[in-house]
Design a protein around this motif. Structure first.
Motif: not given
Ligand code: C2E
Ligand code: MG
Ligand code: MG
Ligand code: MG
Length: 294
Positions: A47, A152, A182, A203, A237, A239
């Motif tokens: 990451k 997560e 997540d 995320k 974040v 993905e």
């Protein structure tokens, strides 16, 4: 078979359906004891900070190599293990493996103090009464500071008992364990979750990242989700970054971190260590200062 969709169950047994169910049953039986037989392992996907390109940590992703059936994807076997309850012992094993790698990599001097390993936790695991205290005890026993481990959780399932979910997450927050929500945006009640539950990270699911270059709507959604996350104090974040254009756009909207094949696929432990060693020197200077002279 009839073209039925949704929650309706089709009760006519075609040969293909029967084969599929037999396969599921076979997998469900094979999962039991798979960790003890050494068939499971963790892969690590780096990451990265979108601002500095520094490695922030890794997500641990479970891999199952069955001796006859070959590599089985978590998308296939995790739901089966959740249904059977085997996810509880598998989840314990995953956390143990993550801790083992944290200690191994610390001993090698590979981990700086802000590096963390994020472990995916099933709702059933998170909702166990003693989940937080047990985690704390294991960390203490392994002499691992809390900041090295992150969790997560996907939103599915948390809604069934919001009060309890809230209590469990509050305990983890109190322990300084970072918890990410997540696959954000793919479930049904995302907004209620981030309003009520104490997550530290959000995320953005790959579904919102894959078409960023071609879809103005997706760009707007990614921007709005990022703002929303920041407004409730969460880091973001993204993905599934697969190219530099996606990374550049996400960086421009203030998304903090990224994971994806563009940087690295999930890697076996040794390959992950090698990747980290090769990556860091390339980006020891933040990219912005490179262009500031030009
Ligand atoms: P996730 O936590 O959302 O993990 C991200 C998934 O996206 C991973 O799939 C990863 O390999 C994949 N991925 C990462 N970057 C890219 C990219 O650039 N492009 C594409 N196409 N895919 C990318 P994976 O490893 O197959 O895992 C699938 C899901 O299985 C995970 O989704 C997670 O929900 C679950 N899972 C994996 N390991 C565990 C575990 O130890 N425990 C639990 N409870 N669930 C797990
Ligand atoms: Mg995950
Ligand atoms: Mg995800
Ligand atoms: Mg996802």
């Amino acid at each position: 078979a009839l073209p039925l969709h949704g929650s309706l169950t089709v009760q006519c047994y075609t040969p293909a359906l029967e084969a599929k169910q037999r396969h599921r049953l076979q997998l469900q039986q094979a999962i039991r004891g798979a960790t003890e037989r050494g068939e499971m392992s963790l892969a690590f996907q780096p990451k990265l900070s979108l601002a500095t390109h520094k490695i922030l940590g890794a997500e641990a992703l479970l891999r199952w190599q069955h001796p006859e059936l070959g590599l089985i994807s978590p998308g296939e076997f995790i739901p089966l293990a959740e249904a059977s309850g085997d996810i509880l012992s598998i989840g314990d094993w995953v956390i143990g493996e993550a801790m083992r790698h944290i200690n191994e990599w610390r001993a090698l001097g590979l981990l700086n103090d802000d590096f963390h390993i994020a472990v995916n936790v099933a709702t059933r695991q998170l909702m166990r009464k003693d989940f937080a205290p047990q985690l704390l005890a294991r960390l203490a026993q392994q002499q691992i500071p809390e900041r090295f481990l992150a969790l997560e959780v996907t939103e599915s399932g948390l809604m069934s008992d919001m009060n309890h979910a809230q209590q469990q997450l509050a305990k983890l927050a109190e322990m300084n364990i970072a918890v990410a929500i997540d696959d954000f945006g793919t479930g049904q009640s995302s907004l209620a979750y981030i309003k009520t539950l104490p997550f530290s990270t959000l995320k953005i699911d790959r579904a919102f990242v894959m078409d960023l270059e071609t879809s103005a709507i997706d760009r707007e959604l990614a921007r709005t989700i990022t703002q929303l996350a920041h407004s409730v104090g969460c880091d973001v974040v993204a993905e599934g970054i697969e190219n530099s254009a996606q990374a550049a756009y996400l960086s421009s909207i203030g998304c903090e971190a990224a994971q994806g094949y563009f940087y690295a696929r999930p890697l076996a432990a040794e390959a992950f260590v090698a990747w980290c060693g090769a990556w860091e020197p390339l980006y020891s200077t933040p990219p912005l200062s490179l262009s500031s002279h030009g």
